[in-house]
Design a protein around this motif. Structure first.
Motif, PDB file in Angstrom:
ATOM      1  N   SER A  96       0.227   2.995 -20.488  1.00  0.00           N
ATOM      2  CA  SER A  96      -0.634   2.926 -19.318  1.00  0.00           C
ATOM      3  C   SER A  96      -2.073   3.135 -19.742  1.00  0.00           C
ATOM      4  CB  SER A  96      -0.235   3.995 -18.302  1.00  0.00           C
ATOM      5  OG  SER A  96      -1.133   3.996 -17.225  1.00  0.00           O
ATOM      6  N   GLY A  97      -2.966   2.379 -19.128  1.00  0.00           N
ATOM      7  CA  GLY A  97      -4.389   2.543 -19.388  1.00  0.00           C
ATOM      8  C   GLY A  97      -5.090   3.218 -18.238  1.00  0.00           C
ATOM      9  N   PHE A  98      -4.325   3.956 -17.397  1.00  0.00           N
ATOM     10  CA  PHE A  98      -4.886   4.546 -16.194  1.00  0.00           C
ATOM     11  C   PHE A  98      -5.692   5.786 -16.517  1.00  0.00           C
ATOM     12  CE2 PHE A  98      -4.595   7.394 -12.527  1.00  0.00           C
ATOM     13  CZ  PHE A  98      -5.207   6.589 -11.585  1.00  0.00           C
ATOM     14  N   GLY A  99      -6.807   5.925 -15.869  1.00  0.00           N
ATOM     15  CA  GLY A  99      -7.669   7.088 -15.977  1.00  0.00           C
ATOM     16  C   GLY A  99      -8.715   7.010 -14.884  1.00  0.00           C
ATOM     17  N   LEU A 100      -9.460   8.088 -14.678  1.00  0.00           N
ATOM     18  CA  LEU A 100     -10.435   8.090 -13.585  1.00  0.00           C
ATOM     19  C   LEU A 100     -11.602   7.149 -13.837  1.00  0.00           C
ATOM     20  CD1 LEU A 100     -10.463  11.822 -12.517  1.00  0.00           C
ATOM     21  CD2 LEU A 100      -9.365   9.902 -11.399  1.00  0.00           C
ATOM     22  N   TRP A 118      -7.126   8.170   9.126  1.00  0.00           N
ATOM     23  CA  TRP A 118      -5.818   7.745   8.631  1.00  0.00           C
ATOM     24  C   TRP A 118      -5.920   6.435   7.857  1.00  0.00           C
ATOM     25  CZ3 TRP A 118      -1.899  10.862   8.200  1.00  0.00           C
ATOM     26  CH2 TRP A 118      -1.814  11.978   9.028  1.00  0.00           C
ATOM     27  N   VAL A 119      -6.745   5.513   8.334  1.00  0.00           N
ATOM     28  CA  VAL A 119      -6.916   4.235   7.631  1.00  0.00           C
ATOM     29  C   VAL A 119      -7.589   4.455   6.284  1.00  0.00           C
ATOM     30  CG1 VAL A 119      -8.156   2.035   7.704  1.00  0.00           C
ATOM     31  CG2 VAL A 119      -6.869   2.807   9.694  1.00  0.00           C
ATOM     32  N   LEU A 120      -8.642   5.279   6.238  1.00  0.00           N
ATOM     33  CA  LEU A 120      -9.324   5.563   4.965  1.00  0.00           C
ATOM     34  C   LEU A 120      -8.358   6.195   3.955  1.00  0.00           C
ATOM     35  CD1 LEU A 120     -12.834   6.965   5.948  1.00  0.00           C
ATOM     36  CD2 LEU A 120     -12.352   4.933   4.605  1.00  0.00           C
ATOM     37  N   ALA A 121      -7.625   7.217   4.385  1.00  0.00           N
ATOM     38  CA  ALA A 121      -6.706   7.908   3.470  1.00  0.00           C
ATOM     39  C   ALA A 121      -5.569   6.982   3.050  1.00  0.00           C
ATOM     40  CB  ALA A 121      -6.159   9.169   4.129  1.00  0.00           C
ATOM     41  N   GLY A 122      -4.991   6.271   3.993  1.00  0.00           N
ATOM     42  CA  GLY A 122      -3.866   5.382   3.688  1.00  0.00           C
ATOM     43  C   GLY A 122      -4.262   4.231   2.778  1.00  0.00           C
ATOM     44  N   ALA A 123      -5.382   3.581   3.079  1.00  0.00           N
ATOM     45  CA  ALA A 123      -5.841   2.453   2.261  1.00  0.00           C
ATOM     46  C   ALA A 123      -6.176   2.917   0.844  1.00  0.00           C
ATOM     47  CB  ALA A 123      -7.034   1.780   2.911  1.00  0.00           C
ATOM     48  N   LEU A 125      -4.866   3.040  -4.845  1.00  0.00           N
ATOM     49  CA  LEU A 125      -4.618   3.847  -6.044  1.00  0.00           C
ATOM     50  C   LEU A 125      -3.232   3.563  -6.614  1.00  0.00           C
ATOM     51  CD1 LEU A 125      -6.025   5.968  -7.755  1.00  0.00           C
ATOM     52  CD2 LEU A 125      -4.911   7.714  -6.389  1.00  0.00           C
ATOM     53  N   THR A 126      -2.228   3.447  -5.760  1.00  0.00           N
ATOM     54  CA  THR A 126      -0.867   3.143  -6.209  1.00  0.00           C
ATOM     55  C   THR A 126      -0.793   1.773  -6.862  1.00  0.00           C
ATOM     56  OG1 THR A 126       0.022   4.525  -4.443  1.00  0.00           O
ATOM     57  CG2 THR A 126       1.536   2.950  -5.463  1.00  0.00           C
ATOM     58  N   VAL A 127      -1.399   0.775  -6.232  1.00  0.00           N
ATOM     59  CA  VAL A 127      -1.416  -0.575  -6.801  1.00  0.00           C
ATOM     60  C   VAL A 127      -2.156  -0.573  -8.139  1.00  0.00           C
ATOM     61  CG1 VAL A 127      -2.335  -2.903  -6.477  1.00  0.00           C
ATOM     62  CG2 VAL A 127      -1.129  -1.775  -4.620  1.00  0.00           C
ATOM     63  N   GLY A 128      -3.257   0.155  -8.218  1.00  0.00           N
ATOM     64  CA  GLY A 128      -4.012   0.243  -9.469  1.00  0.00           C
ATOM     65  C   GLY A 128      -3.213   0.874 -10.595  1.00  0.00           C
ATOM     66  N   VAL A 129      -2.454   1.916 -10.284  1.00  0.00           N
ATOM     67  CA  VAL A 129      -1.628   2.569 -11.303  1.00  0.00           C
ATOM     68  C   VAL A 129      -0.529   1.624 -11.774  1.00  0.00           C
ATOM     69  CG1 VAL A 129       0.055   4.423 -11.680  1.00  0.00           C
ATOM     70  CG2 VAL A 129      -2.115   4.916 -10.572  1.00  0.00           C
ATOM     71  N   LEU A 185     -14.618  -1.474  -9.610  1.00  0.00           N
ATOM     72  CA  LEU A 185     -14.199  -0.370  -8.754  1.00  0.00           C
ATOM     73  C   LEU A 185     -13.208   0.453  -9.567  1.00  0.00           C
ATOM     74  CD1 LEU A 185     -14.258   0.936  -5.943  1.00  0.00           C
ATOM     75  CD2 LEU A 185     -12.355  -0.545  -5.338  1.00  0.00           C
ATOM     76  N   THR A 186     -13.594   1.678  -9.925  1.00  0.00           N
ATOM     77  CA  THR A 186     -12.738   2.516 -10.765  1.00  0.00           C
ATOM     78  C   THR A 186     -11.817   3.358  -9.895  1.00  0.00           C
ATOM     79  OG1 THR A 186     -14.290   4.361 -10.842  1.00  0.00           O
ATOM     80  CG2 THR A 186     -14.546   2.648 -12.522  1.00  0.00           C
ATOM     81  N   SER A 187     -10.815   3.942 -10.539  1.00  0.00           N
ATOM     82  CA  SER A 187      -9.863   4.770  -9.801  1.00  0.00           C
ATOM     83  C   SER A 187     -10.521   6.022  -9.238  1.00  0.00           C
ATOM     84  CB  SER A 187      -8.684   5.130 -10.688  1.00  0.00           C
ATOM     85  OG  SER A 187      -9.145   5.718 -11.887  1.00  0.00           O
ATOM     86  N   GLY A 188     -11.561   6.514  -9.906  1.00  0.00           N
ATOM     87  CA  GLY A 188     -12.302   7.656  -9.367  1.00  0.00           C
ATOM     88  C   GLY A 188     -13.043   7.299  -8.095  1.00  0.00           C
ATOM     89  N   MET A 189     -13.541   6.058  -8.012  1.00  0.00           N
ATOM     90  CA  MET A 189     -14.245   5.609  -6.813  1.00  0.00           C
ATOM     91  C   MET A 189     -13.296   5.464  -5.626  1.00  0.00           C
ATOM     92  SD  MET A 189     -16.744   2.674  -8.189  1.00  0.00           S
ATOM     93  CE  MET A 189     -17.934   2.928  -9.456  1.00  0.00           C
ATOM     94  N   VAL A 190     -12.044   5.154  -5.906  1.00  0.00           N
ATOM     95  CA  VAL A 190     -11.059   4.998  -4.832  1.00  0.00           C
ATOM     96  C   VAL A 190     -10.783   6.346  -4.174  1.00  0.00           C
ATOM     97  CG1 VAL A 190      -8.658   4.377  -4.362  1.00  0.00           C
ATOM     98  CG2 VAL A 190     -10.018   2.969  -5.862  1.00  0.00           C
ATOM     99  N   LEU A 191     -10.963   7.437  -4.915  1.00  0.00           N
ATOM    100  CA  LEU A 191     -10.727   8.760  -4.356  1.00  0.00           C
ATOM    101  C   LEU A 191     -11.808   9.195  -3.367  1.00  0.00           C
ATOM    102  CD1 LEU A 191      -9.416  10.654  -7.492  1.00  0.00           C
ATOM    103  CD2 LEU A 191      -8.098   9.768  -5.572  1.00  0.00           C
TER     104      LEU A 191
END
Length: 134
Positions: free
Chosen positions: A36-40, A82-87, A92-96, A56-62
């Motif tokens: 895996s190449g996943f990281g923040l 709810w939309v912000l948190a869910g999206a 993040l899941t798709v990115g991982v 768009l990095t994984s840290g930005m998604v947080l």
């Protein structure tokens, strides 16, 4: 007495086929390496027009996730929170998942042929045990 699957097929073929499927599947999965190449700082998505690109990095998604969680705790009935948190969680899941790299280990021709015979021979034997004997 009925055989495998309620048919008059062979129960022995059913069990042997199942054992072959499990052995072939185990050998196949045992020879796959997962990286895996996943990281923040890892780029999940790239947007761009022409020579202009933005990652768009994984840290930005947080960031929207944090605002969404904060808004949910402020007002739990807020659709925006709810939309912000869910999206954010979906992104993040798709990115991982998309950052996972699967590679096969080095195998000899004998190894791969053994795996294929066990796996697909077992599937054939398993399925043939489920049909009516003639």
């Amino acid at each position: 007495m009925r055989g495998a699957g309620g048919t008059s097929g062979g129960t022995g073929r059913f069990v042997l086929g199942l054992i072959m499927i499990v052995a072939g599947g185990y050998l196949f999965l045992d020879n796959i390496t997962v990286r895996s190449g996943f990281g923040l700082g890892y780029g999940l998505y790239t947007f761009g027009l022409g020579s202009w690109n933005m990652r768009l990095t994984s840290g930005m998604v947080l960031i929207p996730f944090i605002f969404g969680i904060g808004y949910i705790f402020y007002n739990s009935k807020s659709l925006i929170g709810w939309v912000l948190a869910g999206a954010s969680l979906v992104m993040l899941t798709v990115g991982v998942i998309t950052s996972i790299h699967l590679t096969m280990k080095h195998m000899s021709a004998f190894d791969i042929l053994t795996i294929l015979v066990l796996l697909f021979g077992g599937i054939g034997m398993f399925l043939s045990s489920l049909r009516e004997a003639k």
